[in-house]
Design a protein around this motif. Sequence first.
Motif, mmCIF file in Angstrom:
data_model
loop_
_atom_site.group_PDB
_atom_site.id
_atom_site.type_symbol
_atom_site.label_atom_id
_atom_site.label_comp_id
_atom_site.label_asym_id
_atom_site.label_seq_id
_atom_site.Cartn_x
_atom_site.Cartn_y
_atom_site.Cartn_z
ATOM 1 N N ARG A 22 15.505 76.773 -22.014
ATOM 2 C CA ARG A 22 15.664 75.385 -22.482
ATOM 3 C C ARG A 22 15.158 75.242 -23.917
ATOM 4 O O ARG A 22 15.813 74.646 -24.775
ATOM 5 N N GLU A 25 17.289 76.545 -26.842
ATOM 6 C CA GLU A 25 18.427 75.679 -27.202
ATOM 7 C C GLU A 25 18.016 74.625 -28.236
ATOM 8 O O GLU A 25 18.855 74.073 -28.935
ATOM 9 N N PHE A 26 16.714 74.320 -28.292
ATOM 10 C CA PHE A 26 16.225 73.243 -29.155
ATOM 11 C C PHE A 26 15.444 73.780 -30.360
ATOM 12 O O PHE A 26 14.784 73.010 -31.056
ATOM 13 N N LEU A 110 10.172 72.905 -32.694
ATOM 14 C CA LEU A 110 10.943 71.704 -32.348
ATOM 15 C C LEU A 110 11.094 70.824 -33.586
ATOM 16 O O LEU A 110 10.500 71.081 -34.637
ATOM 17 N N VAL A 203 12.671 68.113 -23.250
ATOM 18 C CA VAL A 203 13.432 69.344 -23.489
ATOM 19 C C VAL A 203 13.369 70.251 -22.258
ATOM 20 O O VAL A 203 14.386 70.744 -21.763
ATOM 21 N N LEU A 221 19.079 66.927 -28.645
ATOM 22 C CA LEU A 221 18.814 67.642 -29.897
ATOM 23 C C LEU A 221 19.301 66.831 -31.099
ATOM 24 O O LEU A 221 18.532 66.552 -32.029
ATOM 25 N N SER A 224 17.279 63.586 -31.519
ATOM 26 C CA SER A 224 15.922 63.741 -32.068
ATOM 27 C C SER A 224 15.988 64.110 -33.554
ATOM 28 O O SER A 224 15.172 63.651 -34.354
ATOM 29 N N GLU A 225 16.987 64.907 -33.937
ATOM 30 C CA GLU A 225 17.153 65.251 -35.356
ATOM 31 C C GLU A 225 17.522 64.013 -36.174
ATOM 32 O O GLU A 225 16.976 63.784 -37.262
#
Length: 243
Positions: A22, A25-26, A110, A203, A221, A224-225
């Motif tokens: 997981r 992926e982030f 992150l 996440v 993702l 959050s970005e």
Amino acid sequence: MAAAEREDELERKSIKEKARLRLREFDVGDKFSRLPLPKASVLLPLMVREGELHLLLTVRSMQLRRSPGEVCFPGGKSEATDKDEIDTALREAKEEVGLQPDKVEVICRLVPGIDKMNHLVTPVVGFIEDTFQAIPNPDEVSDVFVMPLEYFVKPLNYKTLPYKTSSGYLSWMHCFTYDDHEHKMSFKIWGLTAHFAVLLALVIFGKRPTFEVDYDLDNLLSSSENKFMDLYASLYERKKSNL
């Protein structure tokens, strides 16, 4: 006994592997590293204890000028000798709680945050052994404790606190109170520390928390970005208007 120990070990490995997949992926890598802000990093130390993921946190020494007595992750400002954000987080964790860098399995970085001093703060996630015995540096850390990561999606004691962002907008932040039976103490986790802990829990567990969050959970993702870039843009605009 040996069979039970083997089963525990297999379960621990399985929990870690699911979390690793997981988290990878982030992983944002150095995507935000070149933004023109002073740099800082924190280490989010994960461990498996009693079949559950736990997170290690510290309490800042009362002797410190900034945020004395507040709960935070091991971390601090970047130094010229640090190669990157990971180096900063590992160096600070060693200085603050005696965690040797080679005892950390770094998984990812992150999406960063911006603290009240306008530092770009990168959260570095890594696994540590559940047997780790912290040696707090009394100049910086007054206490170290461990709590279940799941508390940050399913808390027993939660509220929101209003605050003004560095760019002047009124917003709100998560505030968790955790009763630690081992220490017979309550700890308050809020601000950027709570923000990173919530993101980490979202996440890894991929489930809806019992409280409101400011993310599109189906696109965590990118959401959050985008939220971070909005915060950065508003700070940049404010800096420009102050020139």
